[in-house]
Design an enzyme around this catalytic site. Structure first.
Site, PDB file in Angstrom:
ATOM      1  N   HIS A  97       0.738  -1.203  -0.342  1.00 18.62           N
ATOM      2  CA  HIS A  97      -0.223   0.243  -0.171  1.00 18.62           C
ATOM      3  C   HIS A  97       0.778   1.328   0.348  1.00 18.62           C
ATOM      4  O   HIS A  97       1.995   1.127   0.719  1.00 18.62           O
ATOM      5  CB  HIS A  97      -0.993  -0.100   1.077  1.00 18.62           C
ATOM      6  CG  HIS A  97      -1.748   1.016   1.219  1.00 18.62           C
ATOM      7  ND1 HIS A  97      -1.536   2.754   1.643  1.00 18.62           N
ATOM      8  CD2 HIS A  97      -3.846   0.665   0.772  1.00 18.62           C
ATOM      9  CE1 HIS A  97      -3.225   3.444   1.160  1.00 18.62           C
ATOM     10  NE2 HIS A  97      -3.890   2.328   1.069  1.00 18.62           N
ATOM     11  N   GLU A 169      -4.081   1.730  -7.080  1.00 14.80           N
ATOM     12  CA  GLU A 169      -4.534   2.740  -6.711  1.00 14.80           C
ATOM     13  C   GLU A 169      -3.203   3.863  -6.479  1.00 14.80           C
ATOM     14  O   GLU A 169      -2.507   4.078  -6.075  1.00 14.80           O
ATOM     15  CB  GLU A 169      -4.113   2.198  -4.742  1.00 14.80           C
ATOM     16  CG  GLU A 169      -5.374   1.267  -4.230  1.00 14.80           C
ATOM     17  CD  GLU A 169      -5.288   1.518  -2.999  1.00 14.80           C
ATOM     18  OE1 GLU A 169      -6.489   1.034  -2.845  1.00 14.80           O
ATOM     19  OE2 GLU A 169      -4.615   1.568  -2.395  1.00 14.80           O
TER      20      GLU A 169
HETATM   21  P1  13P Z   1      -9.631   6.473   0.201  1.00 16.26           P
HETATM   22  O1  13P Z   1     -11.395   5.244  -0.481  1.00 16.26           O
HETATM   23  O2  13P Z   1     -10.121   6.693   1.731  1.00 16.26           O
HETATM   24  O3  13P Z   1      -9.369   7.339  -0.891  1.00 16.26           O
HETATM   25  O4  13P Z   1      -8.156   5.478   0.527  1.00 16.26           O
HETATM   26  C1  13P Z   1      -7.984   4.631  -0.411  1.00 16.26           C
HETATM   27  C2  13P Z   1      -7.297   4.000  -0.417  1.00 16.26           C
HETATM   28  O5  13P Z   1      -5.901   3.640   0.266  1.00 16.26           O
HETATM   29  C3  13P Z   1      -7.176   2.045  -0.302  1.00 16.26           C
HETATM   30  O6  13P Z   1      -6.737   1.382   0.366  1.00 16.26           O
END
Ligand code: 13P
Length: 260
Positions: A97, A169
């Protein structure tokens, strides 16, 4: 989202909820989210809540994921929790992450070791990748995605690659909560195609097409349907909106509706 494939809706609660609060919140979700064969709902609470929640959940309804762990199985690593200590409680593990990469300085080598440790302990790795705002501005999005995949999957064999989930992400879209910064469907479509291209090249076209690729970054119940309708996106990794029962349950309902 391809209708024959499973959809994954993953709640990353990050560093929120005490074990007591997590249990009460799970109780609220239990009453509202019915088990589904097509939509897998996965909850990722803090490490301290994994054991109590694993006793509370109905595994047909929810699965649990670790947010983090150390890649060695045991030993003198003060303060760490190994995946072999967690594997009785969880089925999935979030790895790489951006908050771990950039706040806690996790290296590509750490991430590759964690992917290997999860597989060794029969957990499904959810490998997160995504470019920073600066990489995007400098036209380095594809290079960032390719290098994070190549490094993170360094230890993964042809036999194991189909066990993984990849989550795209983009760092600039996480917790942005601003429409101007939201990822556009075209950005996500481009990224999922890059992921599939890389995996096809290294591991073969079949797995490149079938590996689940998720999107995460400021998803809420208003945007979820649009993201899920992107061909090649198999689900969502949700932070902030997963902490609000109405919002999270609405997202799960949207995913189920798109599968029926
Ligand atoms: P948000 O949905 O708060 O932007 O976070 C996304 C995330 O990092 C999920 O792992």
């Amino acid at each position: 989202m391809t209708s024959t494939r499973k959809t994954y809706i993953i709640a990353n609660w990050k560093m929120n909820f005490t074990p007591g609060e997590a249990s009460l919140y799970l109780h609220r979700l239990e009453g509202r989210i019915k088990p589904s064969r097509n939509v897998q709902v996965i909850l990722a609470p803090s490490t301290v809540s994994l054991q109590p929640l694993s006793l509370q959940i109905n595994r047909r309804q929810f699965k649990l994921a670790a947010q983090n762990f150390y890649w060695r199985d045991y030993g003198a690593f003060t303060g760490e929790t190994s995946v072999s200590q967690l594997r009785g409680f969880v089925d999935y593990a979030i790895i790489g992450h951006s908050e771990r990469r950039y706040i806690f300085n996790e290296s590509e080598e750490d991430i590759a070791n964690k992917v290997a440790a999860a597989l060794r302990n029969n957990l499904i790795p959810i490998l997160c990748i995504g470019e920073t705002a600066m990489e995007r501005r400098d036209g380095e999005t594809a290079a960032a995605i390719y290098s994070q995949l190549a490094n993170g999957l360094h230890e993964v064999s042809k036999e194991d690659i189909s066990k993984l989930i990849i989550a795209y992400e983009p760092v600039w879209a996480i917790s942005s909560n601003k429409n101007a910064h939201a990822a556009k469907p075209a950005d996500i479509d481009e990224a999922q195609a890059l992921v599939r291209k890389h995996i096809s090249k290294v591991y073969g076209k079949g797995v490149g097409e079938s590996i689940p690729v998720l999107y995460g970054g400021s998803v809420d119940h208003l945007s979820a349907g649009g993201y899920l309708s992107i061909e090649g996106i198999d689900g969502l990794l949700i932070g902030g909106a997963s902490l609000i029962a109405d919002s999270f349950c609405a997202i799960v309902e949207i995913a189920k509706g798109m599968k029926s």
